[in-house]
Design a protein around this motif. Sequence first.
Motif, PDB file in Angstrom:
ATOM      1  N   GLN A 169       0.829  -1.202   0.000  1.00 39.17           N
ATOM      2  CA  GLN A 169       0.000   0.000   0.000  1.00 39.17           C
ATOM      3  C   GLN A 169       0.867   1.258   0.000  1.00 39.17           C
ATOM      4  O   GLN A 169       0.544   2.252  -0.656  1.00 39.17           O
ATOM      5  CB  GLN A 169      -0.937  -0.002   1.212  1.00 39.17           C
ATOM      6  CG  GLN A 169      -1.932  -1.146   1.238  1.00 39.17           C
ATOM      7  CD  GLN A 169      -2.862  -1.131   0.039  1.00 39.17           C
ATOM      8  OE1 GLN A 169      -3.308  -0.072  -0.403  1.00 39.17           O
ATOM      9  NE2 GLN A 169      -3.150  -2.305  -0.497  1.00 39.17           N
ATOM     10  N   TYR A 170       1.959   1.201   0.733  1.00 40.49           N
ATOM     11  CA  TYR A 170       2.918   2.315   0.751  1.00 40.49           C
ATOM     12  C   TYR A 170       3.511   2.525  -0.640  1.00 40.49           C
ATOM     13  O   TYR A 170       3.627   3.659  -1.125  1.00 40.49           O
ATOM     14  CB  TYR A 170       4.011   2.008   1.771  1.00 40.49           C
ATOM     15  CG  TYR A 170       5.228   2.898   1.709  1.00 40.49           C
ATOM     16  CD1 TYR A 170       5.240   4.155   2.318  1.00 40.49           C
ATOM     17  CD2 TYR A 170       6.388   2.471   1.052  1.00 40.49           C
ATOM     18  CE1 TYR A 170       6.370   4.962   2.264  1.00 40.49           C
ATOM     19  CE2 TYR A 170       7.516   3.272   0.998  1.00 40.49           C
ATOM     20  CZ  TYR A 170       7.506   4.515   1.604  1.00 40.49           C
ATOM     21  OH  TYR A 170       8.626   5.313   1.551  1.00 40.49           O
ATOM     22  N   ALA A 173       0.943   4.025  -2.973  1.00 40.17           N
ATOM     23  CA  ALA A 173       0.767   5.448  -2.677  1.00 40.17           C
ATOM     24  C   ALA A 173       1.893   6.276  -3.282  1.00 40.17           C
ATOM     25  O   ALA A 173       1.658   7.327  -3.893  1.00 40.17           O
ATOM     26  CB  ALA A 173       0.695   5.657  -1.167  1.00 40.17           C
ATOM     27  N   GLN A 177       1.207   9.170  -6.359  1.00 42.78           N
ATOM     28  CA  GLN A 177       1.217  10.568  -5.947  1.00 42.78           C
ATOM     29  C   GLN A 177       1.739  11.512  -7.028  1.00 42.78           C
ATOM     30  O   GLN A 177       1.355  12.675  -7.080  1.00 42.78           O
ATOM     31  CB  GLN A 177       2.072  10.745  -4.678  1.00 42.78           C
ATOM     32  CG  GLN A 177       1.326  10.542  -3.378  1.00 42.78           C
ATOM     33  CD  GLN A 177       0.374  11.682  -3.060  1.00 42.78           C
ATOM     34  OE1 GLN A 177      -0.272  12.239  -3.938  1.00 42.78           O
ATOM     35  NE2 GLN A 177       0.278  12.027  -1.787  1.00 42.78           N
ATOM     36  N   CYS A 188      -8.037   5.887 -11.266  1.00 39.95           N
ATOM     37  CA  CYS A 188      -8.627   5.427 -10.008  1.00 39.95           C
ATOM     38  C   CYS A 188     -10.153   5.460  -9.960  1.00 39.95           C
ATOM     39  O   CYS A 188     -10.735   4.976  -8.985  1.00 39.95           O
ATOM     40  CB  CYS A 188      -8.086   6.260  -8.844  1.00 39.95           C
ATOM     41  SG  CYS A 188      -6.288   6.165  -8.656  1.00 39.95           S
ATOM     42  N   ARG A 204      -5.348  11.701  -2.397  1.00 33.33           N
ATOM     43  CA  ARG A 204      -4.016  12.185  -2.022  1.00 33.33           C
ATOM     44  C   ARG A 204      -3.847  12.183  -0.505  1.00 33.33           C
ATOM     45  O   ARG A 204      -2.759  11.880   0.010  1.00 33.33           O
ATOM     46  CB  ARG A 204      -3.786  13.588  -2.588  1.00 33.33           C
ATOM     47  CG  ARG A 204      -3.647  13.634  -4.110  1.00 33.33           C
ATOM     48  CD  ARG A 204      -3.083  14.967  -4.565  1.00 33.33           C
ATOM     49  NE  ARG A 204      -3.081  15.121  -6.003  1.00 33.33           N
ATOM     50  CZ  ARG A 204      -2.171  14.603  -6.821  1.00 33.33           C
ATOM     51  NH1 ARG A 204      -1.184  13.860  -6.326  1.00 33.33           N
ATOM     52  NH2 ARG A 204      -2.234  14.815  -8.127  1.00 33.33           N
ATOM     53  N   GLN A 206      -5.279  10.071   1.543  1.00 38.93           N
ATOM     54  CA  GLN A 206      -5.064   8.672   1.901  1.00 38.93           C
ATOM     55  C   GLN A 206      -3.620   8.264   1.643  1.00 38.93           C
ATOM     56  O   GLN A 206      -2.984   7.618   2.489  1.00 38.93           O
ATOM     57  CB  GLN A 206      -5.983   7.773   1.070  1.00 38.93           C
ATOM     58  CG  GLN A 206      -7.440   7.840   1.444  1.00 38.93           C
ATOM     59  CD  GLN A 206      -8.283   7.000   0.509  1.00 38.93           C
ATOM     60  OE1 GLN A 206      -9.277   7.465  -0.046  1.00 38.93           O
ATOM     61  NE2 GLN A 206      -7.906   5.760   0.303  1.00 38.93           N
ATOM     62  N   TRP A 207      -3.118   8.620   0.479  1.00 42.27           N
ATOM     63  CA  TRP A 207      -1.752   8.228   0.122  1.00 42.27           C
ATOM     64  C   TRP A 207      -0.737   8.886   1.048  1.00 42.27           C
ATOM     65  O   TRP A 207       0.243   8.250   1.446  1.00 42.27           O
ATOM     66  CB  TRP A 207      -1.481   8.587  -1.335  1.00 42.27           C
ATOM     67  CG  TRP A 207      -2.380   7.861  -2.287  1.00 42.27           C
ATOM     68  CD1 TRP A 207      -2.999   6.662  -2.082  1.00 42.27           C
ATOM     69  CD2 TRP A 207      -2.781   8.294  -3.586  1.00 42.27           C
ATOM     70  NE1 TRP A 207      -3.760   6.312  -3.169  1.00 42.27           N
ATOM     71  CE2 TRP A 207      -3.647   7.288  -4.110  1.00 42.27           C
ATOM     72  CE3 TRP A 207      -2.507   9.415  -4.372  1.00 42.27           C
ATOM     73  CZ2 TRP A 207      -4.225   7.389  -5.376  1.00 42.27           C
ATOM     74  CZ3 TRP A 207      -3.081   9.515  -5.631  1.00 42.27           C
ATOM     75  CH2 TRP A 207      -3.924   8.514  -6.127  1.00 42.27           C
ATOM     76  N   ASN A 208      -0.971  10.146   1.395  1.00 44.17           N
ATOM     77  CA  ASN A 208      -0.059  10.823   2.322  1.00 44.17           C
ATOM     78  C   ASN A 208      -0.032  10.110   3.672  1.00 44.17           C
ATOM     79  O   ASN A 208       1.028   9.963   4.292  1.00 44.17           O
ATOM     80  CB  ASN A 208      -0.485  12.281   2.516  1.00 44.17           C
ATOM     81  CG  ASN A 208      -0.136  13.152   1.326  1.00 44.17           C
ATOM     82  OD1 ASN A 208       0.776  12.837   0.563  1.00 44.17           O
ATOM     83  ND2 ASN A 208      -0.860  14.244   1.153  1.00 44.17           N
ATOM     84  N   ILE A 211       1.959   6.926   3.344  1.00 37.53           N
ATOM     85  CA  ILE A 211       3.392   7.216   3.240  1.00 37.53           C
ATOM     86  C   ILE A 211       3.964   7.569   4.611  1.00 37.53           C
ATOM     87  O   ILE A 211       5.073   7.160   4.969  1.00 37.53           O
ATOM     88  CB  ILE A 211       3.628   8.358   2.229  1.00 37.53           C
ATOM     89  CG1 ILE A 211       3.297   7.869   0.807  1.00 37.53           C
ATOM     90  CG2 ILE A 211       5.074   8.851   2.290  1.00 37.53           C
ATOM     91  CD1 ILE A 211       3.246   8.969  -0.228  1.00 37.53           C
TER      92      ILE A 211
END
Length: 239
Positions: A169-170, A173, A177, A188, A204, A206-208, A211
Amino acid sequence: MDSPKVVETGLSQMLSLLVDGSLETEFDVHLIGGFEEVSPQHDNGGDVSESDADLDSYSLPLCSKIVHTLWSREEKFHIRTTCVLGHNTKRDSEGNTYPIFNGFVVETATGTVIPACFDRSSRCPDEIVRRIRVSASYEDTSWNGKLLATYDTATDCFKIAPCSWTRRQYQIALSLQHYSDSEILSICSTSPTAEGPDFVDNLRRQWNYLIEHPHWMETFPKKQPRIFTRSADGRWKKC
């Protein structure tokens, strides 16, 4: 329930939370949300790829499966609202289709359905973690075939049970990004032209988070749930 494959299991689990095997209880049903995701190219008879054709029929099989499953069960269902497919579709000047209902509120006392929009402050606690659980739960085998229920109506609290995710998942992300907003919509979303204005921003965020917190144990220490109760002023506080 976002796929025909999980409708029967999802409905059974939801009903198990409401009744104890009784077939006498009657349920009001509101079907709202699915719309006709037809691209202008497809609608005008232009060349459409196989993947585009799949997206153009996303809501129809899901809505059909829900109706068929309700019809085939022994419980008593009353469909009070049917605002899906053609009944929930509008077009812009370029022929792109959009849902008429983007959000709604149900007055449980009367069953009245009211169109509504929700800003970020009204989305209840731990929004980002709840979003990540939905997108990453497929990696956690303990959640196979289970609903990601969070709100307990009996106690008026949110109990967000632990969900694990892998370093994949990391990596996802990080890889997503750098794309532009338009590219993220295309990659997506199943309906890029119909998404709300905060769709990309939510992704974004969620991805942050992933990370910054690549290991799920940072979010769920000792595999404990994240619990939120309502304070005297109506706001949510973490226990």
